[in-house]
Design an enzyme around this catalytic site. Sequence first.
Site, PDB file in Angstrom:
ATOM      1  N   LYS A  13      15.935 -16.510 -60.812  1.00  0.00           N
ATOM      2  CA  LYS A  13      15.684 -17.955 -60.708  1.00  0.00           C
ATOM      3  C   LYS A  13      14.777 -18.274 -59.521  1.00  0.00           C
ATOM      4  CE  LYS A  13      20.023 -19.042 -60.021  1.00  0.00           C
ATOM      5  NZ  LYS A  13      20.586 -17.688 -59.860  1.00  0.00           N
ATOM      6  N   ARG A  88      26.741 -25.230 -59.871  1.00  0.00           N
ATOM      7  CA  ARG A  88      27.422 -23.960 -60.106  1.00  0.00           C
ATOM      8  C   ARG A  88      28.829 -24.160 -60.636  1.00  0.00           C
ATOM      9  NH1 ARG A  88      24.188 -20.766 -56.163  1.00  0.00           N
ATOM     10  NH2 ARG A  88      24.845 -18.607 -56.123  1.00  0.00           N
ATOM     11  N   ARG A 127      16.797  -6.444 -53.251  1.00  0.00           N
ATOM     12  CA  ARG A 127      16.173  -7.682 -52.772  1.00  0.00           C
ATOM     13  C   ARG A 127      16.006  -7.676 -51.252  1.00  0.00           C
ATOM     14  NH1 ARG A 127      18.626 -12.930 -55.409  1.00  0.00           N
ATOM     15  NH2 ARG A 127      20.447 -12.545 -54.126  1.00  0.00           N
ATOM     16  N   ARG A 162      19.847  -9.928 -47.229  1.00  0.00           N
ATOM     17  CA  ARG A 162      20.879 -10.955 -47.026  1.00  0.00           C
ATOM     18  C   ARG A 162      22.237 -10.301 -46.813  1.00  0.00           C
ATOM     19  NH1 ARG A 162      20.194 -15.143 -51.918  1.00  0.00           N
ATOM     20  NH2 ARG A 162      22.445 -15.015 -51.737  1.00  0.00           N
ATOM     21  N   ARG A 173      30.455 -12.031 -56.335  1.00  0.00           N
ATOM     22  CA  ARG A 173      29.585 -13.148 -56.749  1.00  0.00           C
ATOM     23  C   ARG A 173      29.391 -13.151 -58.268  1.00  0.00           C
ATOM     24  NH1 ARG A 173      24.681 -11.836 -53.237  1.00  0.00           N
ATOM     25  NH2 ARG A 173      23.663 -13.575 -54.247  1.00  0.00           N
TER      26      ARG A 173
HETATM   27  P1  AMP Z   1      22.456 -18.102 -53.655  1.00  0.00           P
HETATM   28  O1  AMP Z   1      21.363 -17.972 -52.637  1.00  0.00           O
HETATM   29  O2  AMP Z   1      22.161 -19.168 -54.672  1.00  0.00           O
HETATM   30  O3  AMP Z   1      22.826 -16.783 -54.297  1.00  0.00           O
HETATM   31  O4  AMP Z   1      23.757 -18.604 -52.863  1.00  0.00           O
HETATM   32  C1  AMP Z   1      24.343 -17.833 -51.833  1.00  0.00           C
HETATM   33  C2  AMP Z   1      25.764 -18.320 -51.583  1.00  0.00           C
HETATM   34  O5  AMP Z   1      25.735 -19.678 -51.141  1.00  0.00           O
HETATM   35  C3  AMP Z   1      26.671 -18.321 -52.792  1.00  0.00           C
HETATM   36  O6  AMP Z   1      27.268 -17.053 -53.039  1.00  0.00           O
HETATM   37  C4  AMP Z   1      27.689 -19.383 -52.405  1.00  0.00           C
HETATM   38  O7  AMP Z   1      28.614 -18.895 -51.449  1.00  0.00           O
HETATM   39  C5  AMP Z   1      26.822 -20.406 -51.708  1.00  0.00           C
HETATM   40  N1  AMP Z   1      26.264 -21.409 -52.656  1.00  0.00           N
HETATM   41  C6  AMP Z   1      24.964 -21.593 -52.997  1.00  0.00           C
HETATM   42  N2  AMP Z   1      24.814 -22.577 -53.886  1.00  0.00           N
HETATM   43  C7  AMP Z   1      26.062 -23.041 -54.123  1.00  0.00           C
HETATM   44  C8  AMP Z   1      26.581 -24.058 -54.980  1.00  0.00           C
HETATM   45  N3  AMP Z   1      25.793 -24.802 -55.779  1.00  0.00           N
HETATM   46  N4  AMP Z   1      27.934 -24.245 -54.968  1.00  0.00           N
HETATM   47  C9  AMP Z   1      28.752 -23.528 -54.182  1.00  0.00           C
HETATM   48  N5  AMP Z   1      28.326 -22.545 -53.370  1.00  0.00           N
HETATM   49  C10 AMP Z   1      26.988 -22.305 -53.338  1.00  0.00           C
END
Ligand code: AMP
Length: 216
Positions: A13, A88, A127, A162, A173
């Site tokens: 994405k 989410r 990544r 990360r 996740r």
């Molecule tokens: P991402 O970069 O989108 O993979 O997000 C990294 C982490 O941030 C996730 O594993 C969650 O802990 C938190 N996070 C990001 N977006 C959301 C969301 N919309 N709702 C809840 N937690 C989020």
Amino acid sequence: MRIVFLGAPGSGKGTQSQRLIERHGIPQISTGDLLRAHVKDGTELGRRAKAVMDSGQLVDDATILGMVRERLAAPDAARGFILDGFPRTIPQAEGLAKMLADIGRPLDRVIEFRVDPKLLVQRISGRRSCQDCGRVFNVHTAPVPVPPPCGGQCTTPRLVQRPDDNEATVAKRLSVYEEQTAPLVGFYAATGLLRKVEAEGDLAAVTARVEAALAP
Ligand code: AMP
């Protein structure tokens, strides 16, 4: 256009958002990036979110919705946006629908990125992002180009992984995605906004499929 990119961690994405934002003249709004900025700046929200993020769980809906509401009010989001990693959960999707209904600007399209789950772990573990410009690369599929990006600012991109891209957290996740986020596929299918895109293979080919799915 107001677009949601829906898909598991590692489904591409963010990478596809980066390829589309210039062409469409709209920003990518990644709740993960917004949260990581809070963590980096040491805000109160960032301090609360960090432990949750490091464990692979989701940050609570009220915090996320407040953060998104604020970001959508910024001038650059007036022409549209790509929401990457948000919503989410079903309550987040309902909150977003209400927020957009209040300003009379509903979503135009939801794109579901479909990738074989077996590929996701490999993609995420490869990544890396540039510490200076934030651009994302992949040691397996998208190595740092020569010359480097950022108009030469990052002559030697300092690539970092990360903290939540390690194998144990990735497994968590992915299970959180299946339990809490995958139900959004049905939610958005019922609205008629959902288009499914096969998100494996050549980056440019995926971009072409996403563009086709965004066409009216
Ligand atoms: P991402 O970069 O989108 O993979 O997000 C990294 C982490 O941030 C996730 O594993 C969650 O802990 C938190 N996070 C990001 N977006 C959301 C969301 N919309 N709702 C809840 N937690 C989020």
